[in-house]
Design a protein around this motif. Sequence first.
Motif, PDB file in Angstrom:
ATOM      1  N   LEU A  65      53.686  83.166 -11.502  1.00 52.44           N
ATOM      2  CA  LEU A  65      53.180  83.054  -9.538  1.00 52.44           C
ATOM      3  C   LEU A  65      53.244  81.773  -9.137  1.00 52.44           C
ATOM      4  O   LEU A  65      52.854  81.005  -8.602  1.00 52.44           O
ATOM      5  N   GLY A  69      55.199  79.147  -7.378  1.00 49.52           N
ATOM      6  CA  GLY A  69      54.538  78.665  -5.739  1.00 49.52           C
ATOM      7  C   GLY A  69      53.586  76.795  -6.477  1.00 49.52           C
ATOM      8  O   GLY A  69      53.642  76.775  -5.037  1.00 49.52           O
ATOM      9  N   VAL A  70      54.403  76.418  -7.556  1.00 52.92           N
ATOM     10  CA  VAL A  70      54.030  74.374  -7.668  1.00 52.92           C
ATOM     11  C   VAL A  70      55.204  74.779  -7.317  1.00 52.92           C
ATOM     12  O   VAL A  70      55.579  73.574  -6.235  1.00 52.92           O
ATOM     13  N   LEU A  72      56.644  75.868  -4.556  1.00 52.19           N
ATOM     14  CA  LEU A  72      56.235  75.652  -3.446  1.00 52.19           C
ATOM     15  C   LEU A  72      55.534  74.760  -1.998  1.00 52.19           C
ATOM     16  O   LEU A  72      55.887  74.449  -1.268  1.00 52.19           O
ATOM     17  N   THR A  73      54.523  74.245  -3.100  1.00 46.89           N
ATOM     18  CA  THR A  73      53.610  73.109  -2.254  1.00 46.89           C
ATOM     19  C   THR A  73      54.746  72.101  -2.386  1.00 46.89           C
ATOM     20  O   THR A  73      53.753  71.570  -1.798  1.00 46.89           O
ATOM     21  N   LEU A 107      61.739  76.160   3.674  1.00 49.71           N
ATOM     22  CA  LEU A 107      62.231  76.470   2.771  1.00 49.71           C
ATOM     23  C   LEU A 107      62.783  77.589   2.069  1.00 49.71           C
ATOM     24  O   LEU A 107      63.639  77.051   0.775  1.00 49.71           O
ATOM     25  N   ARG A 118      60.872  81.820  -3.003  1.00 54.80           N
ATOM     26  CA  ARG A 118      60.191  81.758  -2.058  1.00 54.80           C
ATOM     27  C   ARG A 118      60.035  83.733  -2.417  1.00 54.80           C
ATOM     28  O   ARG A 118      58.650  84.382  -2.399  1.00 54.80           O
ATOM     29  N   HIS A 122      57.074  85.584  -4.042  1.00 47.10           N
ATOM     30  CA  HIS A 122      56.342  87.106  -2.744  1.00 47.10           C
ATOM     31  C   HIS A 122      56.864  88.388  -4.527  1.00 47.10           C
ATOM     32  O   HIS A 122      55.402  89.319  -4.132  1.00 47.10           O
ATOM     33  N   GLY A 167      46.995  87.527  -3.135  1.00 47.28           N
ATOM     34  CA  GLY A 167      48.155  87.842  -1.709  1.00 47.28           C
ATOM     35  C   GLY A 167      47.634  88.079  -0.809  1.00 47.28           C
ATOM     36  O   GLY A 167      49.044  87.769   0.080  1.00 47.28           O
ATOM     37  N   GLY A 170      47.632  83.936   0.534  1.00 51.89           N
ATOM     38  CA  GLY A 170      49.777  83.500   0.863  1.00 51.89           C
ATOM     39  C   GLY A 170      50.672  83.897   1.645  1.00 51.89           C
ATOM     40  O   GLY A 170      51.118  83.372   2.405  1.00 51.89           O
ATOM     41  N   TYR A 171      50.402  85.181   1.377  1.00 52.53           N
ATOM     42  CA  TYR A 171      51.188  85.976   2.802  1.00 52.53           C
ATOM     43  C   TYR A 171      50.777  85.030   4.054  1.00 52.53           C
ATOM     44  O   TYR A 171      52.239  85.596   5.183  1.00 52.53           O
ATOM     45  N   LEU A 173      49.977  82.181   4.291  1.00 49.81           N
ATOM     46  CA  LEU A 173      50.507  80.554   4.620  1.00 49.81           C
ATOM     47  C   LEU A 173      51.909  80.849   5.811  1.00 49.81           C
ATOM     48  O   LEU A 173      52.310  79.966   6.474  1.00 49.81           O
ATOM     49  N   PRO A 174      52.928  81.188   5.712  1.00 49.12           N
ATOM     50  CA  PRO A 174      53.824  80.988   6.661  1.00 49.12           C
ATOM     51  C   PRO A 174      54.101  80.976   7.872  1.00 49.12           C
ATOM     52  O   PRO A 174      54.322  80.338   8.334  1.00 49.12           O
ATOM     53  N   VAL A 223      45.832  78.136  -3.429  1.00 47.37           N
ATOM     54  CA  VAL A 223      47.141  77.242  -4.325  1.00 47.37           C
ATOM     55  C   VAL A 223      45.970  76.870  -5.085  1.00 47.37           C
ATOM     56  O   VAL A 223      46.402  76.399  -6.253  1.00 47.37           O
ATOM     57  N   ASP A 313      51.215  93.701   2.765  1.00 51.61           N
ATOM     58  CA  ASP A 313      51.976  94.003   1.976  1.00 51.61           C
ATOM     59  C   ASP A 313      50.924  95.833   1.125  1.00 51.61           C
ATOM     60  O   ASP A 313      50.350  95.291   1.635  1.00 51.61           O
TER      61      ASP A 313
HETATM   62  C1  HEM Z   1      47.321  84.843  -7.921  1.00 49.93           C
HETATM   63  C2  HEM Z   1      47.884  84.379  -7.429  1.00 49.93           C
HETATM   64  C3  HEM Z   1      49.052  83.773  -6.178  1.00 49.93           C
HETATM   65  C4  HEM Z   1      49.238  85.763  -6.056  1.00 49.93           C
HETATM   66  C5  HEM Z   1      49.147  86.842  -6.284  1.00 49.93           C
HETATM   67  C6  HEM Z   1      50.241  84.881  -4.316  1.00 49.93           C
HETATM   68  C7  HEM Z   1      51.161  85.128  -3.541  1.00 49.93           C
HETATM   69  C8  HEM Z   1      51.184  84.713  -2.752  1.00 49.93           C
HETATM   70  C9  HEM Z   1      51.907  85.048  -1.728  1.00 49.93           C
HETATM   71  C10 HEM Z   1      52.266  87.037  -1.112  1.00 49.93           C
HETATM   72  C11 HEM Z   1      52.801  84.034  -0.833  1.00 49.93           C
HETATM   73  C12 HEM Z   1      53.712  84.635   0.818  1.00 49.93           C
HETATM   74  C13 HEM Z   1      55.157  84.598   0.368  1.00 49.93           C
HETATM   75  C14 HEM Z   1      56.272  84.486   1.091  1.00 49.93           C
HETATM   76  O1  HEM Z   1      56.668  83.195   2.033  1.00 49.93           O
HETATM   77  O2  HEM Z   1      56.659  85.712   1.453  1.00 49.93           O
HETATM   78  C15 HEM Z   1      52.671  83.062  -0.670  1.00 49.93           C
HETATM   79  C16 HEM Z   1      53.287  82.128  -0.549  1.00 49.93           C
HETATM   80  C17 HEM Z   1      52.509  80.518  -1.306  1.00 49.93           C
HETATM   81  N1  HEM Z   1      52.650  80.561  -2.335  1.00 49.93           N
HETATM   82 FE1  HEM Z   1      51.441  81.904  -3.566  1.00 49.93          FE
HETATM   83  N2  HEM Z   1      50.054  82.867  -5.287  1.00 49.93           N
HETATM   84  C18 HEM Z   1      49.519  83.460  -6.303  1.00 49.93           C
HETATM   85  C19 HEM Z   1      49.109  81.866  -6.527  1.00 49.93           C
HETATM   86  C20 HEM Z   1      49.907  80.210  -6.759  1.00 49.93           C
HETATM   87  C21 HEM Z   1      50.073  78.677  -6.591  1.00 49.93           C
HETATM   88  C22 HEM Z   1      48.791  79.346  -8.095  1.00 49.93           C
HETATM   89  C23 HEM Z   1      50.265  78.276  -6.159  1.00 49.93           C
HETATM   90  C24 HEM Z   1      50.569  76.987  -5.924  1.00 49.93           C
HETATM   91  C25 HEM Z   1      49.795  76.530  -6.972  1.00 49.93           C
HETATM   92  C26 HEM Z   1      50.958  79.221  -4.879  1.00 49.93           C
HETATM   93  C27 HEM Z   1      51.839  78.387  -3.706  1.00 49.93           C
HETATM   94  C28 HEM Z   1      52.139  79.020  -2.786  1.00 49.93           C
HETATM   95  C29 HEM Z   1      52.892  78.191  -1.352  1.00 49.93           C
HETATM   96  C30 HEM Z   1      53.025  76.790  -1.515  1.00 49.93           C
HETATM   97  C31 HEM Z   1      53.387  79.530  -0.120  1.00 49.93           C
HETATM   98  C32 HEM Z   1      53.522  79.409   1.271  1.00 49.93           C
HETATM   99  C33 HEM Z   1      55.269  79.547   0.746  1.00 49.93           C
HETATM  100  C34 HEM Z   1      55.941  80.234   2.413  1.00 49.93           C
HETATM  101  O3  HEM Z   1      55.090  79.816   2.996  1.00 49.93           O
HETATM  102  O4  HEM Z   1      56.894  79.680   1.970  1.00 49.93           O
HETATM  103  N3  HEM Z   1      50.387  80.294  -4.830  1.00 49.93           N
HETATM  104  N4  HEM Z   1      51.587  83.299  -2.241  1.00 49.93           N
END
Ligand code: HEM
Lengths: 511, 313
Positions: A65, A69-70, A72-73, A107, A118, A122, A167, A170-171, A173-174, A223, A313
């Motif tokens: 993740l 995730g980094v 994606l940012t 993206l 991505r 997920h 979760g 993040g879910y 954010l899009p 993030v 989810d």
């Molecule tokens: C506990 C840990 C984490 C969980 C459970 C998690 C979960 C998620 C989920 C479910 C999404 C939606 C993905 C999608 O577009 O389908 C998401 C998006 C995203 N996450 Fe995480 N994430 C975690 C940690 C991180 C970390 C550490 C970063 C960056 C430092 C990060 C950056 C992002 C970004 C930038 C998006 C948006 C991507 C998009 O919209 O396409 N995440 N995250």
Amino acid sequence: MTDVLNTKRAKQAALGPYGRVGKSLDELDDRLGIAKGGRTFLDKIFPDHWSFMLGEIALYSFVVLMVTGVFLTLYYIPSQAIVTYHGGYLPLDGQKVTQAFSSSVDLSFAVRGGLLMRQMHHWACDIFVGAIVVHMARVFFTGAFRKPRELNWTIGGTLLILAIVNGFLGYSLPDDLVSGTGIRIAYSIILSIPVVGSYLGFLVFGGNFPGTAIIPRFFILHVLIVPLIIIGLVTAHMALLLRQKHTQFPGEGRTENNVVGSPMFPVFMAKTTGFLFVISGITALLGAFAQVNPIWQFGPYDASRISYAVQPDWYMGFLDGALRIWPSWSFHSFGFTIPWEVFIPAVLLPGLIFNIVFAWPAIERRFTKDDAMHNLLDRPSDRPKRTAAGVAMLALLGMLFIASSTDVMANFFHVSLNTVLWTMRVLCITAPFVAYPITYKICKELQAVKGGGKRKTPNVVTRTAEGEYVATPAPVYVDDLHHGHEPTEVPKFFPADTEEPGDSGVRVVER
Amino acid sequence: MSENQEIRTPVSVAGLEHEYPHLEPSANNPQLVERVIAVMFLIGIALLVAFGACYWINAQPWKLGATLGGAMFFLGVGLIAWGKYLMPRGPFVEERHTLANSEADRDAFAAAIVERGGDVVKRRKVLGGLLGGGLGIFGVVAMFPLLRSLGPLPKGTLDHTDWKNGSYVVDQSGRRVQVGDLAVGSIVTVFPEGTQDTDRGQAVDQTVLIRLSNEDFTTQKGRETWAPKGYVAYSKVCTHLGCPVGLYEQQLQLLVCPCHQSMFNVNNGAIPQFGPAPRPLPQLPLYVDADGNLRAQSDYHVPIGPGFWERHV
Ligand code: HEM
Ligand code: FES
């Protein structure tokens, strides 16, 4: 005496028996004093039982993740500013969308490897939460949470909450149609809290829903802040593990005062690094072949539109199910409203469940009056009440999860929604009460099975000089020899079998 | 003890002699295992190279994932097999030392905290009290800027929408809806003119407009004039959790919320007939002006959407 300086051999001799590596370690030890602790660390013993792998799955999916995730940012833009979409996905061309949405679609289509990242992110999230739940179940059913490990149980429970929260963040954010609906529901749940609800909602969202603040706020939480807390707690989790050492199942040579298994270096290190690779590999394969969250098909969020059959989810399923089957009991009096129909299933119920989880070690201690240190694990069937309670809780959660697709079931089975609704209501209430006694009984039965939990051993059949065939059971596997731990006595309903030569003419001797 | 048993008795890692059986690999046929692992590593490396190539030529995402995932998978399985079958089989044992310290050590620790701390507090009661009070007040005061600047206070804004007396009813594209526009039985999402493109309009003011066959239609007593020419309008925000009530079951005359299947009866003032929604969808009073435009008589008479504490009716 011959002083041979400057030869290769003499140089090596000067370095000592461990060569350059040894020399560098000496330098390090001079400054940090790590030799003794380092050796202890390399000798640390890890139990070999497969169930100890579940926590590792959680840890490594978190690593995946962070890495994905980094990535994606670098491309995602956390802004609700409106832009006109002119990217690679033609059906959306010319639509007014938020920057968050358009950057998420870009993206997926314009960034090389972006869609893979991505989808890996997920999938890793779904695996992460799932692994935590299963890991927790193993800790619960084997009694690993008992003294001295109560604190680590609490940390683990907190990690589960944080994983679910992150979760959800993040879910969101899009900023697509499905996740936007999820945010709307979250807002309404905050509103339902008596007295302070509307204030809280306005503070979190920076005004009435939807406003323009929520995506940037969710972003920084998702993030930075929540991952930081998770990293801190995971570190504490590991530190406690190191200090208190692993639990282990009873077996040959295993006592409350030792740990049996493989050493950190090299055996465990090889296995666990391999495991990290396997988890990343599986996540990448899922990301490659199993589409998840195709936001371009959902379209951008618009509060007045909705797509059909919205499903969150999986880890939010139990909340959605509870919201569906709870009756519409709103309370209204003296000019005030308490939206019980939301507050109970979405706030009180999860609060109650997690409080039971956190309080469990204390609850159990109160009943068992057991204040001893426990490093040997229980076999679940040896603790029928605990096991039954755990299964009852899982039954409730499972039913609530199933209840989150009442509409799908009604369509599938061609029955009315009302029938499905009432079936799920009845099942949610009865399932725990049915699961408890059944589990209890099964545990009791398992205790009574001779050699239960031990592997079957073959009979060695020999022919004596007189021509009689004798079957001697081979010795029990050494790992299965339990020491200092016997199941609670169960009543015997039948007299023990007397050994008679069977019809086959084979006499079985007791070992 | 049988031979098997002797080998399986755990020993300590430290000070192991070379000939110990515990140091032997656990595989019966290490050469074969080594070869299998080598093949896995080779496949892994080949896939990694393929991944690099796919990335270089910008291949489809699934090819990137398949090569990367396959590579990681084979390298990982090979490494696990190496650890499991070719490294010392053990089992090894490590002693556990009691975590608790001696009674004397514990007492010394407790004494340091209780006695020294107690001394400080007892002798400097005033200072201690002031410090405690100061920190407490700091904690409370720090909350104000932290929380309060996050957003405005609700101040009754949840009670109103942007509909008011005379608002033109417009559709999503901003076109004013006229009496002849809708076929009987059809439904359209409408907004007060000027809000159709705004977040707030979409989230708060969204309204469903349905044309029923009966021209002198009344949903409830006291609402005789609200539905001119069979045009009836309800808030589109579900009273359960605020999802848009987007489905219209024409035959059953029901508005259905897709989120948790609440159903509202169009004929009787959108009283919920099924599901978790506790209240009817508020009805918007309409009239037809001289030019045939549909317009609102007023705002909704009750707050729209999900429940909240200050909701007074
Ligand atoms: C506990 C840990 C984490 C969980 C459970 C998690 C979960 C998620 C989920 C479910 C999404 C939606 C993905 C999608 O577009 O389908 C998401 C998006 C995203 N996450 Fe995480 N994430 C975690 C940690 C991180 C970390 C550490 C970063 C960056 C430092 C990060 C950056 C992002 C970004 C930038 C998006 C948006 C991507 C998009 O919209 O396409 N995440 N995250
Ligand atoms: S939001 Fe409409 S039924 Fe739940």
